[in-house]
Design an enzyme around this catalytic site. Structure first.
Site, PDB file in Angstrom:
ATOM      1  N   VAL A 154       0.841  -1.200   0.000  1.00  0.00           N
ATOM      2  CA  VAL A 154       0.000   0.000   0.000  1.00  0.00           C
ATOM      3  C   VAL A 154       0.874   1.248   0.000  1.00  0.00           C
ATOM      4  O   VAL A 154       0.470   2.306  -0.472  1.00  0.00           O
ATOM      5  CB  VAL A 154      -0.949  -0.015   1.219  1.00  0.00           C
ATOM      6  CG1 VAL A 154      -1.785   1.255   1.286  1.00  0.00           C
ATOM      7  CG2 VAL A 154      -1.861  -1.243   1.160  1.00  0.00           C
ATOM      8  N   GLY A 155       2.103   1.118   0.513  1.00  0.00           N
ATOM      9  CA  GLY A 155       3.012   2.257   0.533  1.00  0.00           C
ATOM     10  C   GLY A 155       2.803   3.190   1.715  1.00  0.00           C
ATOM     11  O   GLY A 155       3.157   4.374   1.657  1.00  0.00           O
ATOM     12  N   LEU A 156       2.188   2.642   2.808  1.00  0.00           N
ATOM     13  CA  LEU A 156       1.938   3.444   4.015  1.00  0.00           C
ATOM     14  C   LEU A 156       1.154   4.709   3.689  1.00  0.00           C
ATOM     15  O   LEU A 156       1.398   5.784   4.241  1.00  0.00           O
ATOM     16  CB  LEU A 156       3.259   3.789   4.718  1.00  0.00           C
ATOM     17  CG  LEU A 156       4.059   2.583   5.231  1.00  0.00           C
ATOM     18  CD1 LEU A 156       5.395   3.027   5.820  1.00  0.00           C
ATOM     19  CD2 LEU A 156       3.268   1.808   6.288  1.00  0.00           C
TER      20      LEU A 156
ATOM     21  N   CYS B 227       7.924  -2.329   8.282  1.00  0.00           N
ATOM     22  CA  CYS B 227       7.395  -2.400   6.918  1.00  0.00           C
ATOM     23  C   CYS B 227       8.521  -2.773   5.950  1.00  0.00           C
ATOM     24  O   CYS B 227       9.555  -2.104   5.910  1.00  0.00           O
ATOM     25  CB  CYS B 227       6.777  -1.065   6.506  1.00  0.00           C
ATOM     26  SG  CYS B 227       6.086  -1.083   4.843  1.00  0.00           S
TER      27      CYS B 227
ATOM     28  N   ASN C 152       5.118  -8.057  11.527  1.00  0.00           N
ATOM     29  CA  ASN C 152       4.569  -7.408  10.344  1.00  0.00           C
ATOM     30  C   ASN C 152       4.632  -8.422   9.200  1.00  0.00           C
ATOM     31  O   ASN C 152       4.901  -9.602   9.409  1.00  0.00           O
ATOM     32  CB  ASN C 152       5.373  -6.146  10.008  1.00  0.00           C
ATOM     33  CG  ASN C 152       4.574  -5.153   9.176  1.00  0.00           C
ATOM     34  OD1 ASN C 152       3.834  -5.541   8.280  1.00  0.00           O
ATOM     35  ND2 ASN C 152       4.725  -3.883   9.473  1.00  0.00           N
TER      36      ASN C 152
ATOM     37  N   GLY D 198      -5.917  -9.991  10.898  1.00  0.00           N
ATOM     38  CA  GLY D 198      -6.096  -9.139   9.742  1.00  0.00           C
ATOM     39  C   GLY D 198      -6.527  -9.873   8.493  1.00  0.00           C
ATOM     40  O   GLY D 198      -7.679  -9.808   8.069  1.00  0.00           O
TER      41      GLY D 198
END
Length: 556
Positions: A84-86, A142, A204, A277
């Site tokens: 998502v690219g944060l 990440c 993560n 999640g």
């Protein structure tokens, strides 16, 4: 739900720790960056009794656009690669939006996840968000964003400085989120403890990795993405085990949890709290609530079935390749794309169209098995679609979401479409022609004669209206006049609406008091990026996610 025996056993691990004062009363959360990414959804999910605390998406000091779609792909049932690219609106914007929704249900604590490219940026971000944070999660993990996440987490001095500075300035619990990619989990856990961390979050995503389509093209726009889902469960358990043997800190475990047995496995190696999640993929909000209820019941000695039911044998994000049959201009900036083949769907459902190395976007078809899409040129992707010629290849996946309900026998239907939102309305007219009582189609520009005739072919009685600059709202006024003249007929009808948000709100307003609200069905045109409820981009004001809770909704 049975007595919460499981939580009574696990909460003892929080006594005397830095999390003891947060008032956590249930063992579950949803990890950062998934599902609960928007304040409205955070507020809604907080009402679930099994959720003990809420975790925000990772926030940065300044806004981040993130990566273009596709941002997530299911490469194997239950296994995902994502980048998502944060993406986030920035700390100050999130602060203002979230503050308006606090306190959360039953004063549940909010763990705010933050990032930075250096220790000072972490601290500055924390200070902005301090008014809404009950604790801070530090994204040190990440795996696919340069200059942040894992690149900071691999620097022991930077990690120590981040933890110490935030602890001193905010006096809030600090929870570093660590990556298994760093290698020495035990050593990093001890470093975090010695620097003042109150708990750890593990893990993560793993990776990064690459997912390819059938022609060898990378599917994610960023090419690389982190791996999540059931496939990383053994890595998560190993990481938690190593960390819990190294330090006596509460651990929030995530990574592949999908059943009560998975939770028990994490608990047995030292986890205190549990973040779920990827297993929520494809679940609507009511289904998500049912998932957590069944999970807790199983943990407390109730039903032993896995909460998600049988293991999935098919992917939810499977692409099929097809070809363009026709690409024709309908009017200024609007065109019709006809494809060779596609799966069947109900009117109002949607598909993602994808062009390798360009991106993908969701569209509701005007027909399904011989797919017809109405597209307005608004950006890079739709400009690329406009250039496609007969015989060109394109990928599609779907269908997704909820469509319009089939009318009851002898029930009349009123159709209202605006712009490219006319597509699912036309499909409803083609699917249930004998039910159509009235139809209104509005466009901001004249469409060509061929398309005009095509609409009348499917809906002979349609009112096709053009809202010129000085006639904005003409389609709604026509609807209002007709509804007033045939009030009794409208009161017994079902209404299907799709178009710009302002138009749909106006339609709802003029029919209020004439048509019962549960019979006014609106197909929202929200921005969607995943289609399976994970990224949260399509959050509504009420805390739903349009991609799985809609796009068709009523306001009853």
């Amino acid at each position: 739900m049975t007595d919460n025996k499981f939580w009574q056993l696990t909460q003892d691990k929080l006594v005397g720790t830095g999390l003891a004062g947060l008032g956590i009363r249930a063992p579950f959360t949803i990890p950062s960056g998934i599902v609960t990414t928007a304040p409205s959804v955070i507020s809604a999910i907080a009402k679930l009794p099994e959720i003990g605390f809420l975790t925000t998406k990772t926030l940065s000091l300044r806004p981040r656009a993130g990566y273009r779609e596709p941002v997530i792909h299911e490469y194997y049932p239950g296994c995902f690669v994502n980048a998502v690219g944060l993406a986030n609106p920035g700390a100050e914007v999130f602060l203002r939006t979230m503050q308006a929704l606090l306190p959360l249900h039953e004063n549940k604590p909010l763990v705010v996840s933050i990032m930075g490219e250096n220790p000072q940026e972490f601290l500055d971000c924390a200070l902005v968000l301090d008014p809404i944070a009950d604790a801070f999660e530090l994204n040190l993990s990440c795996p696919h964003v340069k200059g942040a996440g894992q690149s900071i987490g691999s620097d022991p001095e930077a990690v120590s400085e981040v933890i110490r500075s935030i602890k001193v300035r905010t006096r809030k619990p600090v929870i570093p989120k660590l990556s298994p990619n760093l290698g020495d989990i035990a050593g990093m856990a001890r470093l975090c403890r010695d620097s003042g961390a109150d708990a750890l979050s593990l893990i993560n995503t793993v990776g990064p990795g690459i997912a390819l389509d059938q022609e060898g093209n990378p599917i994610l726009s960023n090419v690389l993405g982190g791996l999540s889902g059931s496939g990383i469960l053994p890595i998560g358990i190993k990481s938690v085990r190593e960390a819990s043997r190294a330090v006596d800190l509460p651990i929030i475990a995530s990574g592949g949890i999908g059943s009560a047995d998975d939770v028990r496995s994490y608990a047995s190696v030292g986890a205190s709290l549990f973040a779920i999640g990827s297993s929520l993929a494809g679940l609507s909000t009511p289904q998500l609530a049912n998932f957590f209820e069944r999970l807790m019941d199983s943990l407390n000695g109730g039903q032993q079935n896995s909460p998600q039911g049988p293991v999935r044998s098919e992917r939810r994000m499977n692409y099929m390749k097809t070809q363009v049959i026709e690409n024709s201009r309908l009017g200024a900036g609007i065109f019709k794309l006809v494809l060779e083949q596609g799966p069947a769907c109900n009117p109002g459902m949607y598909f993602f169209l994808r062009l390798p190395e360009v991106g993908e976007k969701p569209f509701s078809p005007a027909w399904d098995t011989e797919p017809v899409y109405l597209v307005r040129k608004v950006g890079i992707f739709t400009e690329a679609l406009e250039k496609l010629q007969s015989g060109d290849s394109i990928y599609m996946r779907g269908p997704y979401g909820n469509g319009f309900e089939q009318p009851w026998p002898h029930e009349s239907v009123v159709l209202v479409g605006g712009g490219t939102g006319t597509a699912p309305i036309l499909m409803a007219a083609r699917r249930w022609p004998n039910s159509v009582f009235r139809a209104f189609f509005g466009f901001s520009e004249q469409v060509n004669d061929s398309f005009h005739k095509e609409m009348l072919q499917f809906v002979p009685s349609a009112n096709i209206i053009y809202d010129r600059p000085n006639e904005i709202g003409k389609v709604v006024r026509s609807l209002a006049e007709d509804a007033c003249s045939h009030r009794e007929d409208y009161s017994r009808s079902r209404v299907y609406v799709c178009g710009p948000a302002a138009m749909m709100n106006a339609v709802y307003a003029v029919l209020d008091g004439i048509v019962p609200p549960e019979r006014i069905c609106i197909a929202r045109e929200d921005i969607m990026k995943c289609g399976i409820g994970l990224c949260g981009t399509c959050a509504t004001e009420q805390g739903f996610r349009s991609c799985v809770d809609g796009p068709v909704e009523t306001r009853a």
